[in-house]
Design a protein around this motif. Structure first.
Motif, PDB file in Angstrom:
ATOM      1  N   THR A  36       0.855  -1.190   0.000  1.00 41.45           N
ATOM      2  CA  THR A  36       0.000   0.000   0.000  1.00 41.45           C
ATOM      3  C   THR A  36       0.888   1.237   0.000  1.00 41.45           C
ATOM      4  N   VAL A  37       0.358   2.324  -0.573  1.00 45.42           N
ATOM      5  CA  VAL A  37       1.087   3.601  -0.596  1.00 45.42           C
ATOM      6  C   VAL A  37       1.355   4.060   0.843  1.00 45.42           C
ATOM      7  N   GLU A  38       0.386   3.858   1.720  1.00 43.06           N
ATOM      8  CA  GLU A  38       0.531   4.301   3.115  1.00 43.06           C
ATOM      9  C   GLU A  38       1.726   3.621   3.786  1.00 43.06           C
ATOM     10  N   ARG A  39       1.838   2.324   3.618  1.00 43.78           N
ATOM     11  CA  ARG A  39       2.935   1.600   4.260  1.00 43.78           C
ATOM     12  C   ARG A  39       4.291   2.020   3.704  1.00 43.78           C
ATOM     13  N   VAL A  40       4.348   2.211   2.379  1.00 39.97           N
ATOM     14  CA  VAL A  40       5.608   2.631   1.751  1.00 39.97           C
ATOM     15  C   VAL A  40       5.993   4.019   2.268  1.00 39.97           C
TER      16      VAL A  40
END
Lengths: 196, 196
Positions: A36-40
């Motif tokens: 996910t973009v959030e985790r990255v």
């Protein structure tokens, strides 16, 4: 602004590298399905809105990681014989997927590309470069007079590595070292027979 | 209960077939990423709770569709020559994926299997059966004396079809009829050379 502000692209390049490393780390741990973009963003320390603005989506992150991977040199074997070189290439592919850190990332790229056209385009470009790099061993064999110069150098590479990918990602079968050597030898026999 | 109640499994088999047909229809239209138990239930006319109880999840639906596909006979070519038969098999694979109805379903199976261990097991079993069926053309060639009897009959099939799958699902390249013939011929040359 710090010292890096004096070099155009310095900070931008560091941000890109941080996001790319975070993408690879997330892929290694959670695969494509868990990316996910959030985790990255969290892992890289880069603000989420920056990641969204520059990479757009998970597909953009994958494509960028592949673009950087494409430009990295690959250790093309140089054993002195075309059989040794081709076996070396196919074993590199096999051992790469068997590697506990590299394997999940490479598998995630393949998985992403069967689902996302953007990732498929990036993986295609990666393989265009990889085929061309690897074909050097076939060009050398032709130069030595070991293979006829009508051989399609990239097709020899495709036919050599294809059975490894087929076992891993289509038939879902294990790949032994012997399987890998045999795939390399089969491509070489076909090239010698004038089929490729 | 109607007449079908007298035959054990009759109604159950019809429900299974309806759910399977709905799964294939949904895969053809929306791919693996768009497959949901709800849509399959609606399309099949089978109650959602029944689908959940018997198939559990999207992965269960995929596995069941593959199990039924596995048991269907495949039109193994019989051209009289091993080259003709092998080319026929590889062209069947190529044209299957190029088919506007069959192609998306087959691609969805491959995509599902790289994401779901349950689908991977089902696809593996499918290919075990497919390799064994297809290897009949190699067994016939051995019986005719066209190939040595030490040949690994299933490996000839794997090596013949692998480049088509590699182009489609790994390198994301087009596959021409000529590419397919060349892959078949390469496997045959390797078998004749004693490599497979």
């Amino acid at each position: 602004m710090g010292a890096s502000g004096k070099r155009p692209g310095g900070r931008s390049a560091r941000v890109r590298d941080a996001v790319r490393q975070a993408t690879l780390g997330e892929l290694a741990e959670h695969g494509y399905a868990g990316l996910t973009v959030e985790r990255v963003a969290e892992r890289s320390g880069v603000h989420k809105t920056t990641v969204y603005r520059r990479w757009g989506s998970v597909e953009g992150l994958i494509s960028d990681a592949l673009e950087l991977a494409r430009d990295e040199p690959w250790p093309i074997p140089d054993t002195g014989t075309i059989q040794g070189d081709l076996r070396g290439i196919v074993q590199l592919v096999r051992s790469g997927f068997a590697d506990p850190e590299l394997g999940p990332v490479s598998s995630a790229f393949v998985a992403a590309a069967v689902q996302s056209p953007e990732a498929a385009r990036a993986l295609h470009e990666f393989f265009v470069a990889r085929h061309d790099q690897s074909a050097e061993v076939v060009r050398r064999a032709i130069a030595r007079g070991d293979l006829p110069d009508v051989v399609d150098v990239r097709e020899v590479i495709r036919v050599a590595v294809a059975p490894v990918y087929y076992r891993l990602f289509v038939a879902h079968e294990p790949v032994t070292e012997q399987d890998a050597d045999r795939a390399a030898d089969a491509a070489l026999a076909a090239a010698r027979a004038g089929v490729l």
